[in-house]
Design an enzyme around this catalytic site. Structure first.
Site, mmCIF file in Angstrom:
data_model
loop_
_atom_site.group_PDB
_atom_site.id
_atom_site.type_symbol
_atom_site.label_atom_id
_atom_site.label_comp_id
_atom_site.label_asym_id
_atom_site.label_seq_id
_atom_site.Cartn_x
_atom_site.Cartn_y
_atom_site.Cartn_z
ATOM 1 N N THR A 1 26.708 -15.897 120.473
ATOM 2 C CA THR A 1 26.118 -14.715 120.781
ATOM 3 C C THR A 1 26.488 -14.263 122.308
ATOM 4 O OG1 THR A 1 24.716 -15.415 119.216
ATOM 5 C CG2 THR A 1 23.862 -13.642 120.444
ATOM 6 N N THR B 1 25.002 -21.483 120.062
ATOM 7 C CA THR B 1 23.983 -22.324 120.273
ATOM 8 C C THR B 1 23.969 -23.265 119.003
ATOM 9 O OG1 THR B 1 22.222 -20.475 119.270
ATOM 10 C CG2 THR B 1 22.444 -20.739 121.888
ATOM 11 N N ASP B 2 24.202 -22.773 117.827
ATOM 12 C CA ASP B 2 23.845 -23.571 116.885
ATOM 13 C C ASP B 2 24.671 -24.894 116.797
ATOM 14 O OD1 ASP B 2 22.311 -21.899 115.707
ATOM 15 O OD2 ASP B 2 23.455 -21.812 113.714
ATOM 16 N N LYS C 1 18.648 -28.351 119.946
ATOM 17 C CA LYS C 1 18.364 -27.264 119.753
ATOM 18 C C LYS C 1 17.113 -27.459 118.707
ATOM 19 C CE LYS C 1 19.319 -22.545 117.754
ATOM 20 N NZ LYS C 1 20.430 -21.751 117.295
#
Lengths: 417, 417
Positions: free
Chosen positions: A88, A164-165, A241
């Site tokens: 992202t 981020t995943d 996360k």
């Protein structure tokens, strides 16, 4: 009007002033406001005046490799290497599908975050352009080599832009593969640049400040709270996360973060001990064994998942509580270890320590040859086992796994703490 | 000297006074001190004087069924049913192996926790005597039926003693299977009764107080902090054991607990809305589909784990972030759903909401026929899918899964919160 120009936009009776950011939609103008927020404005019926051209003077030299780029060099500033893998933070709205796909290289990211100007000399490099759910061990290796080469070429710190995943898995991989004398800072974005609440500017700025610091660690730098006040610096092997969408989704599990970067004052402060800049010689051990699985135990687990691990180099089990599985599975685990598969036991609790010496099931598992994952997080344990199996001799896998490398496993205090 | 007697023990120049608790070791005397702590004292060279016999007057009538027991009945007190399934709260140190194995029935637990006296009339029932890693769906059914029968027989509340490792799964199962007009409170112990830091007394006492409250929910009652000051009450479908060994290991994910029980003042206070006592008619739907798997995605996941799910009734995937897996796996998931397997997507973040409408991968997964788990926890989602598949028609599985039953799934607000 070009990216980087300060413009004044009048539309439907409203005036907005800001700096033009890249937008892949011909119908939408994305402006960075002085408040730090980005805003998207329909170009239809919009009246645009350029107030100042190229306000951040980001004119770049074209690199001849096409993948390494630099902006004007300032001898008084440190050199930070920006490495992009996609995600992202390096993406914009793709109007073809109506959703977000990765499409920037590092230069574009720098251009999209004009606030980075003046903080460092930048080098940019693209290692991958993928959504992070598609991350592969071979890209961890490419990334480790790229970081190594950038440090060797003189970078005083490295910022890795990553989706981020799966950031926690990649950060762990680099923490194991690299001996780094400078900070290696992963950052990402939970909200894309065209959203008013985007976290990409602050995260990028704080990451660069962290990369200039004296903590020679592989870290993750993301929002510390829902406010735009500071970023937390998490050790790469202990971060997770923990929220699907919040900007402060990342947390250090079972401990405080290593430190914080204050956005406004640009100060970086470490509240925990870190490796020091220049403390180790740059080195890389990128070998990795890909044939490792992670199996999560839940009540009623199909034993076939363990049968499928027959012949694999390694398996990490995410057990219950102190590191248990149903008693019926212990024999199957014994078969696996007898067959030469390394089996590491971790806990789905995430916090605390696997301790298989207290209850019958645990001691049966030890007899069956499991390696106790201690307080290593299950995902980190998978990455470490992949790395250990490729870098340690067969007979030293157990010892190598239980030797701390990058903060992923801490000394045993009492098993009850 | 018998269990329940107050004794004074002199040994090695030290005097200790307390109430005798059960101990399976002939060499060790376990005393409950007035401070609330339990202490183990070697009987060797110990001089024991009985100060008061059977201080809690716990003489019990023998039940003729052998599995249901009652103590003296007091019309002014509510009736609480204690159901034991095993685990640390119902265990003592087994000196044969040097570790802890389950060996008490509900009567013994009551005798081991004299503080329960005078708070309620008790019924006791043993449903199982297992370590919780060996919990099976068939025992969830037995437990649900036992709770149902106890409520039908007049219990004003039920306390279920359960090992902590899989408590969250069993609590979810009962939350789905039962419509309960009274509180059903799960409790357990992170430290066995012979340890000074045992949490079994306070957890049992607070659970009984919670079972007397007006919240007709399936709850988990465990230490709220590391102090012995209060227990938290967690909704059964939203609770998670987040630490391997701490007494305050259980947390409500992504929200505050429903309420708290103050140990000293015995007050039960709810800070969130709960179902009300008497709000529903007692009912039970214990059917469950056992052929459901949970698969956790990590980078480099072996696609064979999905192949193994061919023909299964259901699969819950613990995906990354907003609910993603590697793009290469999407086709396999499509094959599964086309074949009639229900596939639910959840997030390993635990907090937040699966939202597959934002990114390409997510929309591909929706096209492949996944059911979005929304904000349901992965473990809870597995239990719910097992229950839905056995209780809803084939064509209504998607809708049934996405319909909130017991707080496991909350209304969508914004996908970014």
């Amino acid at each position: 009007m070009n990216t980087g120009d300060r413009v004044r936009v009048s539309r439907a009776g409203e005036e907005t002033e800001g700096v033009v950011l890249p937008s892949s939609s011909p119908e939408t103008l994305v402006l960075k406001l002085d408040s730090g927020y980005n805003v998207g404005i329909s170009r239809e019926d919009a009246d645009v005046t350029v107030v100042e051209s190229d306000v951040y003077e980001l004119e770049r030299e074209e690199s001849d490799t096409g993948s390494v780029s630099e902006v004007d060099f300032d001898d008084d500033l440190p050199t930070i290497s920006l490495i992009s893998t996609g995600g992202t933070i390096a993406s914009t709205v793709d109007y073809r599908t109506g959703a977000v796909t990765a499409q920037f290289d590092a230069e574009d990211v720098l251009r999209a975050v004009p606030d980075l100007a003046g903080r460092a000399n930048y080098r940019g490099r693209v290692v991958a352009n993928i959504l992070s759910e598609n991350m592969e061990p071979s890209i961890w290796q490419d990334l480790a080599r790229a970081v190594h080469d950038e440090i060797e070429a003189g970078a005083d710190g490295v910022v890795v832009m990553h989706g981020t995943d799966t950031m926690q898995y990649s950060a762990s991989a680099l923490a194991f593969m690299l001996d780094t004398p400078v900070p290696v800072v992963f950052t990402g974005s939970q909200r894309s640049a065209d959203r008013p609440s985007s976290d990409n500017v602050m995260n990028a700025v704080c990451s660069v400040e962290a990369a200039k610091s004296d903590a020679a660690e592989v870290m993750v730098c993301m929002h510390a709270s829902e406010s735009d006040d500071r970023c937390a610096l998490h050790r790469g092997t202990r971060v997770r996360k923990n929220h699907t969408s919040r900007r402060d989704a990342f947390e250090t599990v079972g401990a405080d973060p290593l430190g914080y970067v204050e956005y406004e004052t640009e100060t970086v402060e470490f509240t925990r001990e870190t490796a020091e800049r220049g403390g180790v010689e740059l080195d890389i051990a990128p070998a990795i064994e890909e044939d490792v699985a992670l199996v999560k135990f839940t009540p009623n687990m199909d034993p076939g998942f363990l049968d499928l691990c027959e012949g694999k180099a390694g398996v990490v089990i995410e057990g219950t509580g102190l590191g248990h599985v149903h008693s019926d599975l212990v024999g199957r685990i014994d078969d696996l270890t007898s067959d030469g598969t390394a089996v590491v036991m971790t806990s789905q609790c995430l916090e605390g320590r696997v301790c298989d010496r207290v209850y019958d099931t645990g001691r049966d598992l030890l007899d069956a040859g499991i390696i106790e994952g201690e307080d290593t997080l299950p995902g980190t344990a998978k990455v470490k086992l992949m790395w250990v199996l490729a870098n340690a001799s067969e007979e030293s896998v157990d010892e190598a796994f239980r030797t701390p490398v990058a903060g992923e496993l801490t000394d045993r205090s009492t098993p009850w703490q």
